[in-house]
Design an enzyme around this catalytic site. Structure first.
Site, PDB file in Angstrom:
ATOM      1  N   CYS A  65       1.922  49.394  48.142  1.00  0.00           N
ATOM      2  CA  CYS A  65       3.360  49.672  48.156  1.00  0.00           C
ATOM      3  C   CYS A  65       3.701  50.984  47.447  1.00  0.00           C
ATOM      4  O   CYS A  65       4.522  51.771  47.937  1.00  0.00           O
ATOM      5  CB  CYS A  65       4.133  48.513  47.541  1.00  0.00           C
ATOM      6  SG  CYS A  65       3.412  47.867  46.022  1.00  0.00           S
ATOM      7  N   HIS A  79      10.281  49.582  43.361  1.00  0.00           N
ATOM      8  CA  HIS A  79       9.338  50.368  42.564  1.00  0.00           C
ATOM      9  C   HIS A  79       9.884  51.785  42.368  1.00  0.00           C
ATOM     10  O   HIS A  79      10.439  52.389  43.299  1.00  0.00           O
ATOM     11  CB  HIS A  79       7.984  50.488  43.269  1.00  0.00           C
ATOM     12  CG  HIS A  79       7.186  49.226  43.292  1.00  0.00           C
ATOM     13  ND1 HIS A  79       7.563  48.065  42.668  1.00  0.00           N
ATOM     14  CD2 HIS A  79       5.979  48.958  43.889  1.00  0.00           C
ATOM     15  CE1 HIS A  79       6.640  47.133  42.862  1.00  0.00           C
ATOM     16  NE2 HIS A  79       5.672  47.656  43.598  1.00  0.00           N
TER      17      HIS A  79
END
Length: 340
Positions: free
Chosen positions: A133, A246
């Site tokens: 990711c 994130h």
């Protein structure tokens, strides 16, 4: 002649990424003719909703892939190691979200905005790997810069949400916050230390070189996706008490002269990127704004004044969407459009 609908299997359907697969397939109007929801024996017999209809969850076994066109996998690397090759042999094209096949030389590692042409290599094993990711959001933002200015070196520090470690990790953060507010000692089961109101400079296990597996994933995957092992990459990955989204502080050094203005101009035209960069008015990317969004957000674009050709930037993305499920569905869309 193209099919009107494809048989899609979701392995790991009851996990957080599995739920995102369902949501994104529906949102994007993917041509699903038949849907097979697969999970562990523990979840078999439950149901999940897709397009207003309850779909049964069945036990994941090799028989479930007969007649499947595309398998979207996120059941954990050990499970993918067993079932992805079996699915591939049954004629199913697997898009695997785990780390199992990312560095396999016979498996393409794909971010559609960056290296869509690599999908063509899937025929070797009928498997396509979804990158980590954190790697995905970084390379989406850096690809236009690399093309225009040739990146020599990347220094990245990540601030990764707990959803990257799964549903139980999100529950652990929630439980720890409640415990602390009620003057109780929080329990740490998923993470090595308390995550509530804390930062953990460890994601995955440590390697002999002092880096974690997560950090080396970013190094190795960037080289493979860009097909350029000469780029110097160093990473520090940190888990933070955020539920979804994130964030990354990224510093790049380029061969050719580069300016913040040129970078902003490039990124405003880049697919899958939104520039949010108005610091005078307090506008910059934050995980609370990226959650639920498809794009990768970039801001705080400024010159690195310590080197001749350097730029600092801040990159934020929803790790469950672009960092996982959305990227896989975009790959599936390219498979349907160009390959099957």
């Amino acid at each position: 002649m193209k099919k009107k609908g494809y048989c899609i299997a979701i392995a790991g359907a009851t996990g957080v990424v599995g739920h995102e697969f369902l949501k994104i397939l529906e949102e994007r109007g993917f041509p699903v003719g038949e849907l097979r929801l697969l999970a562990s024996e523990r979840s078999a017999g439950t149901t999940l909703e897709f397009k207003g209809k309850k779909e049964p969850v069945r036990n994941l076994d090799e028989e479930t892939f007969k007649g499947v066109d595309i398998g979207l996998f996120s059941p954990g690397a050990p499970v993918s190691a067993v079932y992805a090759p079996k699915a591939g042999k049954a004629g199913c094209i697997v898009v695997d979200n785990t780390s199992q096949f990312r560095m396999d030389p016979d498996v393409p590692l794909v971010v559609p905005e960056v290296n869509p042409e690599a999908i063509a290599q899937y025929k070797k094993k009928n498997i396509i790997a979804n990158p980590n990711c954190s790697t995905i959001q970084m390379v989406v933002a850096l690809k236009p810069i690399h093309d225009a200015f040739r990146i020599k070196r990347i220094v990245v520090s990540t601030y990764q949400s707990v959803s990257g470690a799964g549903k139980e990790a999100m529950e652990e953060l929630s439980d720890q916050i409640k415990a602390l507010y009620n003057m109780r000692e929080p329990e740490a089961k998923i993470f090595p230390h308390r995550i509530a109101f804390n930062c953990l400079p460890q994601i995955d296990s440590f390697l002999p070189n002092g880096y974690t597996k997560e950090e080396m994933k970013m190094v190795n995957e960037t080289h493979k996706i860009f097909d350029d092992p000469s780029i110097k990459v160093t990473a520090t990955t940190v888990r933070v008490p955020v539920f979804v989204g994130h964030s990354e502080s990224v510093n790049v050094e380029t061969e050719r002269p580069i300016t913040p203005e040129a970078v902003k101009k490039l990124l405003k035209k880049a697919p899958g990127v939104t520039v949010v960069d108005d610091p005078k008015n307090g506008l910059y990317p934050m995980p609370v704004d990226a959650a639920g969004q498809d794009d990768t957000f970039v801001g705080r674009i400024r010159r690195d004044e310590t080197v001749p050709n350097g730029i600092n930037m801040w990159i934020v993305s929803d790790n469950l969407r672009k960092g996982a499920a959305l990227n896989a569905v975009q790959i599936a869309e390219l498979l349907v459009r160009d390959y099957i």
